[in-house]
Design an enzyme around this catalytic site. Structure first.
Site, mmCIF file in Angstrom:
data_model
loop_
_atom_site.group_PDB
_atom_site.id
_atom_site.type_symbol
_atom_site.label_atom_id
_atom_site.label_comp_id
_atom_site.label_asym_id
_atom_site.label_seq_id
_atom_site.Cartn_x
_atom_site.Cartn_y
_atom_site.Cartn_z
ATOM 1 N N ARG A 1 1.176 -1.440 0.013
ATOM 2 C CA ARG A 1 0.007 -0.084 -0.046
ATOM 3 C C ARG A 1 0.796 1.204 0.004
ATOM 4 O O ARG A 1 2.052 1.352 0.848
ATOM 5 C CB ARG A 1 -0.876 -0.143 1.222
ATOM 6 C CG ARG A 1 -0.318 0.010 2.718
ATOM 7 C CD ARG A 1 -1.170 -0.799 3.534
ATOM 8 N NE ARG A 1 -1.076 -2.102 3.447
ATOM 9 C CZ ARG A 1 -2.634 -2.725 3.209
ATOM 10 N NH1 ARG A 1 -3.570 -2.140 3.220
ATOM 11 N NH2 ARG A 1 -2.514 -3.964 2.962
ATOM 12 N N LYS B 1 0.929 5.674 -0.663
ATOM 13 C CA LYS B 1 0.410 7.083 -0.093
ATOM 14 C C LYS B 1 -1.087 7.257 -0.706
ATOM 15 O O LYS B 1 -1.938 7.220 -0.279
ATOM 16 C CB LYS B 1 1.331 8.023 -0.064
ATOM 17 C CG LYS B 1 0.707 9.332 0.358
ATOM 18 C CD LYS B 1 1.721 10.612 0.243
ATOM 19 C CE LYS B 1 1.182 12.016 0.319
ATOM 20 N NZ LYS B 1 1.654 12.983 -0.688
ATOM 21 N N ASP C 1 14.330 10.432 -7.877
ATOM 22 C CA ASP C 1 13.938 9.742 -6.649
ATOM 23 C C ASP C 1 14.620 8.478 -6.593
ATOM 24 O O ASP C 1 13.694 7.565 -6.058
ATOM 25 C CB ASP C 1 12.417 9.887 -6.896
ATOM 26 C CG ASP C 1 11.916 9.548 -5.439
ATOM 27 O OD1 ASP C 1 10.752 9.553 -5.364
ATOM 28 O OD2 ASP C 1 12.609 10.049 -4.481
HETATM 29 O O1 LIG Z 1 5.650 -1.821 -4.648
HETATM 30 C C1 LIG Z 1 4.711 -2.394 -3.762
HETATM 31 O O2 LIG Z 1 3.911 -1.797 -3.175
HETATM 32 C C2 LIG Z 1 4.781 -3.765 -3.860
HETATM 33 N N1 LIG Z 1 5.222 -4.473 -5.232
HETATM 34 N N2 LIG Z 1 5.611 -5.759 -5.016
HETATM 35 C C3 LIG Z 1 5.700 -6.165 -6.245
HETATM 36 C C4 LIG Z 1 5.192 -5.239 -7.323
HETATM 37 N N3 LIG Z 1 5.460 -5.177 -8.738
HETATM 38 C C5 LIG Z 1 5.272 -4.182 -9.435
HETATM 39 N N4 LIG Z 1 4.727 -3.181 -8.720
HETATM 40 C C6 LIG Z 1 4.649 -3.031 -7.425
HETATM 41 N N5 LIG Z 1 4.337 -1.848 -6.727
HETATM 42 C C7 LIG Z 1 4.160 -0.564 -7.535
HETATM 43 C C8 LIG Z 1 5.322 0.212 -7.871
HETATM 44 C C9 LIG Z 1 4.985 1.250 -8.717
HETATM 45 C C10 LIG Z 1 5.408 1.355 -10.040
HETATM 46 N N6 LIG Z 1 5.265 2.735 -10.780
HETATM 47 C C11 LIG Z 1 4.489 3.578 -9.592
HETATM 48 N N7 LIG Z 1 4.209 4.759 -9.968
HETATM 49 C C12 LIG Z 1 3.316 5.530 -9.254
HETATM 50 O O3 LIG Z 1 2.912 5.028 -7.913
HETATM 51 N N8 LIG Z 1 3.105 6.629 -9.683
HETATM 52 C C13 LIG Z 1 2.396 7.661 -9.041
HETATM 53 C C14 LIG Z 1 1.420 7.530 -7.905
HETATM 54 C C15 LIG Z 1 0.696 8.515 -7.281
HETATM 55 C C16 LIG Z 1 0.991 9.747 -7.952
HETATM 56 C C17 LIG Z 1 1.826 9.944 -8.838
HETATM 57 CL CL1 LIG Z 1 2.103 11.556 -9.618
HETATM 58 C C18 LIG Z 1 2.367 8.892 -9.542
HETATM 59 S S1 LIG Z 1 4.201 2.662 -8.062
HETATM 60 C C19 LIG Z 1 4.999 -4.163 -6.712
#
Ligand SMILES: O=C(O)Cn1ncc2ncnc(NCCc3cnc(NC(=O)Nc4cccc(Cl)c4)s3)c21
EC number: 2.7.11.1
Length: 272
Positions: A22, A24, A137
């Site tokens: 999970r 933010k 980042d």
């Molecule tokens: O990480 C975990 O919780 C667990 N996990 N475990 C395995 C796994 N395999 C793939 N992905 C995971 N997680 C997602 C990773 C992301 C990639 N790209 C993102 N981009 C994003 O959040 N952008 C975003 C969000 C909110 C606002 C804004 Cl402006 C931009 S998040 C995985």
């Protein structure tokens, strides 16, 4: 056949599996695309929260940037879709999850493991910088691990396209105010600094400028107050590499292609 029309995904195209984590802005779920049975990670973001935090433009930029990036050490963003309340990111699934959990578990990495990770990140960043994309980042929380143990840079939510105004301002920089000249300097070398911080944290288990108060961390960064603890024992070659990356003057930081030729990397990184 018909021109490759952009596929409109909907939630009905997926079977949703276990929650992976999970963040933010929302949760990440394991999912399977029904027709192809392809396994993906589905990040669900609430529009209300995106609006509240005014990050919609950042998300649009991430999707745009990620749609052009194809590299084994960059987590794919296959596409996105939305409904009334949510935006869904269709992501490559990283089967071994988040790197920082692995780092917490084993406190710090061996020099071989650290060098292997740093080399693959350097290759991914060389690829990004070649496309005028800086991540901005790079930290353990944004690094995932694939099924074969390979590192994947994820979450380009803070990445930007850099373009050198020198070319786009019809040859002259003279009319730019200082703050814009300053931002032009905010270039790919930020990722070299972050990679140096990451290399230090891989080897010592803590970041180099950590302090109780944020103000003290800020001061230590500005002074580049770099100290190497006596424990765990780390080779002087590794310290030499880190010292060449954590340099205040951006133009003096070790270029990424030179990093790949550094003895510590050559002698410790697994061949990709
Ligand atoms: O990480 C975990 O919780 C667990 N996990 N475990 C395995 C796994 N395999 C793939 N992905 C995971 N997680 C997602 C990773 C992301 C990639 N790209 C993102 N981009 C994003 O959040 N952008 C975003 C969000 C909110 C606002 C804004 Cl402006 C931009 S998040 C995985």
């Amino acid at each position: 056949g018909a021109a490759a029309e952009i596929k409109r995904w909907t939630l009905n195209d997926f079977d949703i599996g276990k929650p992976l984590g999970r963040g933010k802005f929302g949760h990440v779920y394991l999912a399977r695309e029904k027709r192809s049975t392809h396994i993906v990670a589905l990040k669900v973001l609430f529009k209300s929260q995106l609006k509240q935090s005014q990050v919609e433009h950042q998300l649009r930029r991430e999707v745009e940037i990620q749609s052009h990036l194809r590299h084994p050490n960059i987590l794919r963003l296959y596409g996105y879709f939305y409904d009334q309340k949510r935006v869904y990111l269709i992501l490559e699934y990283a089967a071994k999850g988040e790197l920082y959990k692995e780092l917490q578990k084993c406190k710090y990495f061996s020099e071989r493991r650290a060098a292997t990770y740093v080399a693959s990140l350097a290759r991914a960043l060389i690829y990004c910088h070649g496309k005028h994309v800086i991540h901005r980042d790079i930290k353990p929380e944004n690094l995932l691990v694939g099924a074969e143990g390979e590192l994947k840079i994820a979450d380009f939510g803070w990445s930007v396209h850099t373009f050198n105004r020198r070319r786009t301002m019809c040859g002259t920089l003279d009319y730019l105010p200082p703050e814009m000249v300053e931002s032009v300097e905010h270039d790919a070398s930020v990722d070299i600094w972050s990679l140096g911080v990451l290399c230090y944290e891989f080897l010592y288990g803590v970041p180099p400028f950590e302090a109780k108060e944020h103000s003290d961390t800020y001061k230590r960064i500005l002074q580049v107050n770099l100290k190497f603890p006596s424990k765990p024992v780390v080779s002087s070659s590794a310290k030499d590499l880190i010292s060449q990356m954590l340099v205040k003057e951006t133009s003096q930081r070790l270029p990424l292609h030179k990093l790949l030729e550094h003895p510590w990397i050559v002698q410790n990184a697994e061949p990709s």
